[in-house]
Design a protein around this motif. Sequence first.
Motif, PDB file in Angstrom:
ATOM      1  N   ASP A 132      46.454  47.586  69.766  1.00  0.00           N
ATOM      2  CA  ASP A 132      46.087  46.284  69.205  1.00  0.00           C
ATOM      3  C   ASP A 132      44.596  46.028  69.453  1.00  0.00           C
ATOM      4  OD1 ASP A 132      46.289  43.799  67.988  1.00  0.00           O
ATOM      5  OD2 ASP A 132      46.973  42.782  69.801  1.00  0.00           O
ATOM      6  N   TYR A 180      48.775  53.138  76.815  1.00  0.00           N
ATOM      7  CA  TYR A 180      49.098  51.867  76.163  1.00  0.00           C
ATOM      8  C   TYR A 180      50.287  52.060  75.225  1.00  0.00           C
ATOM      9  CZ  TYR A 180      48.028  47.643  73.348  1.00  0.00           C
ATOM     10  OH  TYR A 180      48.067  46.438  72.693  1.00  0.00           O
ATOM     11  N   GLU A 235      52.348  47.795  79.124  1.00  0.00           N
ATOM     12  CA  GLU A 235      53.535  47.578  78.281  1.00  0.00           C
ATOM     13  C   GLU A 235      54.131  48.867  77.748  1.00  0.00           C
ATOM     14  OE1 GLU A 235      52.708  44.840  75.146  1.00  0.00           O
ATOM     15  OE2 GLU A 235      52.804  43.124  76.465  1.00  0.00           O
ATOM     16  N   TYR A 247      55.699  34.857  71.117  1.00  0.00           N
ATOM     17  CA  TYR A 247      56.457  35.876  70.386  1.00  0.00           C
ATOM     18  C   TYR A 247      57.957  35.593  70.419  1.00  0.00           C
ATOM     19  CZ  TYR A 247      52.304  38.768  69.888  1.00  0.00           C
ATOM     20  OH  TYR A 247      51.064  39.242  69.546  1.00  0.00           O
ATOM     21  N   LYS A 290      43.976  35.223  70.152  1.00  0.00           N
ATOM     22  CA  LYS A 290      44.424  34.648  71.430  1.00  0.00           C
ATOM     23  C   LYS A 290      43.269  34.344  72.371  1.00  0.00           C
ATOM     24  CE  LYS A 290      48.955  36.646  70.941  1.00  0.00           C
ATOM     25  NZ  LYS A 290      48.614  37.693  69.935  1.00  0.00           N
TER      26      LYS A 290
HETATM   27  C1  GCB Z   1      50.131  42.435  74.562  1.00  0.00           C
HETATM   28  C2  GCB Z   1      49.222  43.582  74.690  1.00  0.00           C
HETATM   29  C3  GCB Z   1      47.847  43.262  74.170  1.00  0.00           C
HETATM   30  C4  GCB Z   1      47.964  42.528  72.850  1.00  0.00           C
HETATM   31  C5  GCB Z   1      48.667  41.221  73.104  1.00  0.00           C
HETATM   32  C6  GCB Z   1      48.906  40.424  71.838  1.00  0.00           C
HETATM   33  O1  GCB Z   1      51.121  42.342  75.225  1.00  0.00           O
HETATM   34  O2  GCB Z   1      49.143  44.057  76.002  1.00  0.00           O
HETATM   35  O3  GCB Z   1      47.117  44.434  74.018  1.00  0.00           O
HETATM   36  O4  GCB Z   1      46.727  42.324  72.237  1.00  0.00           O
HETATM   37  O5  GCB Z   1      49.918  41.466  73.667  1.00  0.00           O
HETATM   38  O6  GCB Z   1      48.032  39.689  71.435  1.00  0.00           O
HETATM   39  O7  GCB Z   1      49.960  40.575  71.253  1.00  0.00           O
END
Ligand code: GCB
Length: 608
Positions: free
Chosen positions: A193, A388, A427, A492, A583
């Motif tokens: 991501d 990752y 994760e 989420y 975010k």
């Molecule tokens: C997570 C990931 C991170 C993402 C974030 C998101 O859990 O570790 O890399 O960018 O969520 O914004 O969904």
Amino acid sequence: MRLIVSSFLVFMMATSLLASDALLQNNYLRKGLTLNGKWNYIVDVYETGYYNYRWEPHDGSTNPGSGAFFLNEKPQNKREIIEYDFDMAPTLLVPGDWNSQKEKLFYYEGTLWYKKSFDIENFEANKRYYLHFGAVNYRADVYVNGKKLGMHKGGFTPFNFEMTHLVNAEDNFVVVRVDNKRAADEVPTLNTDWWNYGGITRDVTVYELEQTFIEDYSLQLDKENNKLLNGYIQLNGDTKANAKVTVNIPELKLNKEFTTDANGHVKFSIPTKKLNLWSCDNPKLYDVSFASGDDIISDKIGFRQISTRGSDILLNDEVVFLKGICIHEENAMRGGRTYSMEDAVTHLNWAKELGCNFVRLAHYPHNENMVRLADEMGMLVWEESPVYWTIQWENPETYKKAEQQLTEVVYRDKNRASVIIWSMANETPQSEPRLEFLSNLAKKTRSLDDTRLVSAALEVHSTVPGGNTMVIDDQFADVVDILSFNQYYGWYWGDIENIKNLKWEIDIDKPVVISEFGAGALQGYHGDSLTAWSEEFQELLYEKTLPVLNAIPQISGITPWIISDFRSPRRVLIPYQDGWNRKGLISETGNKKKAFYTLQNFYKNINK
Ligand code: GCB
């Protein structure tokens, strides 16, 4: 088609896999000749400069022919055809990713060739010369004066090659083939991501070294005795055995001499008087120099202890609560990867303004300016390996790549007081092979550095689908020193109004650090607090989540996701995302969102 000498010898292939040489310790403070600046570049979508028309690498051939870009050839007469010319090609700035420098390269993932010519002022034939890269994403094939130095994989860690045998005082050229194509067996893998910025993203420097020089050293405070310094020195060169080396800390009136063993190595312990210990409020750094013959290398090192006791994290034997924030290595406002001290100042000043004493550098090793500045500012640091999401857990080659990248960052930052946590992964989905992979990484990390703590950002689950009770049922929790997990209740999954009812069943007596929570918000977009993408929603999520996390009995720290918006190809929703993960607490224009102040207020009032 040009005549190809088809004697592509298998043994020559080996040359294209030459690994980088042992890393120089603290190149950061060594005087070098910078190769930063403009480099000519050629975009090579079809890899014409690397493979011949039979798809055999030019650099694996005894007679590469004029199609091999690394030769940097010019026509010798008006009839000769050479179908590339670096000196006529446009330029890119190094350090810097290509995506943010040229509009046409914004989405480019592939091969791009760089070339720079250089002279070495005061060149001395009896010195040794190293070519050092802070980082290149992802694969770098490096050639000097038409000869291959070697290849390095891994987009976020340093590497160097000795080039003594190839360089002269004048008219040298370095050619680098950079390939940032994602691949399933690499680290990271195909799916992340964040933006896959390609290029020579960190400094490039030539170092002139003595015939025998200090390759590596470590100097750290003993884990138990805060009046004992432990360290080692490793020499490189013909006279490395039985050589005299010294460690000098003028402020402590400490000047010690040691003799290396047959391998040029010496390990030592030095008792000291009472030290002025490094801490967040007192980021004391001592000037330390290491010498061997004419090679003298200076560093600034802080001495501190970091440990855990039950569910507490102890800094110099005192409980510390980690008031943190996650950071990507991206300058949202300029666009692109960060690389400079100015970029580091921007990020760490934002963190200071939030009231942080801790930053999580996600999801890969950031450039060295960050940890150097953190050392000076008294900011504690979590560093992370790019393991990752999904990785090929059962592929031994993938494991080697992960271990190599982690080893390189531990090597680089082992003398930084600010760095307290090595994170193995983020994760990752549970399975036996993954447990073995991560456990091996943790074991390796501890063998390299047993003075810091090991962690990983794990996942949390509810005991029943949609339930309020959250657990971490991950065997890797038994391996880590700090139990960390990401959780996105209210974004989420789960109803934001239900956050207050969350319960945590964590029956493990270790410090808990929440490595992520957050919600997307488009800065300037306002609505009521139940409207997704509004600043008000993000603000409410922070207001509701912080007290609930703070109520976890073992809570020892929090790093919300994330300081500023960052680019991600996964984030396609228009008008809210438009290529950005929203975010951030700060927008890509540098404006603070409402939740910035919620977190700031929480940290101001936290009495831990
Ligand atoms: C997570 C990931 C991170 C993402 C974030 C998101 O859990 O570790 O890399 O960018 O969520 O914004 O969904």
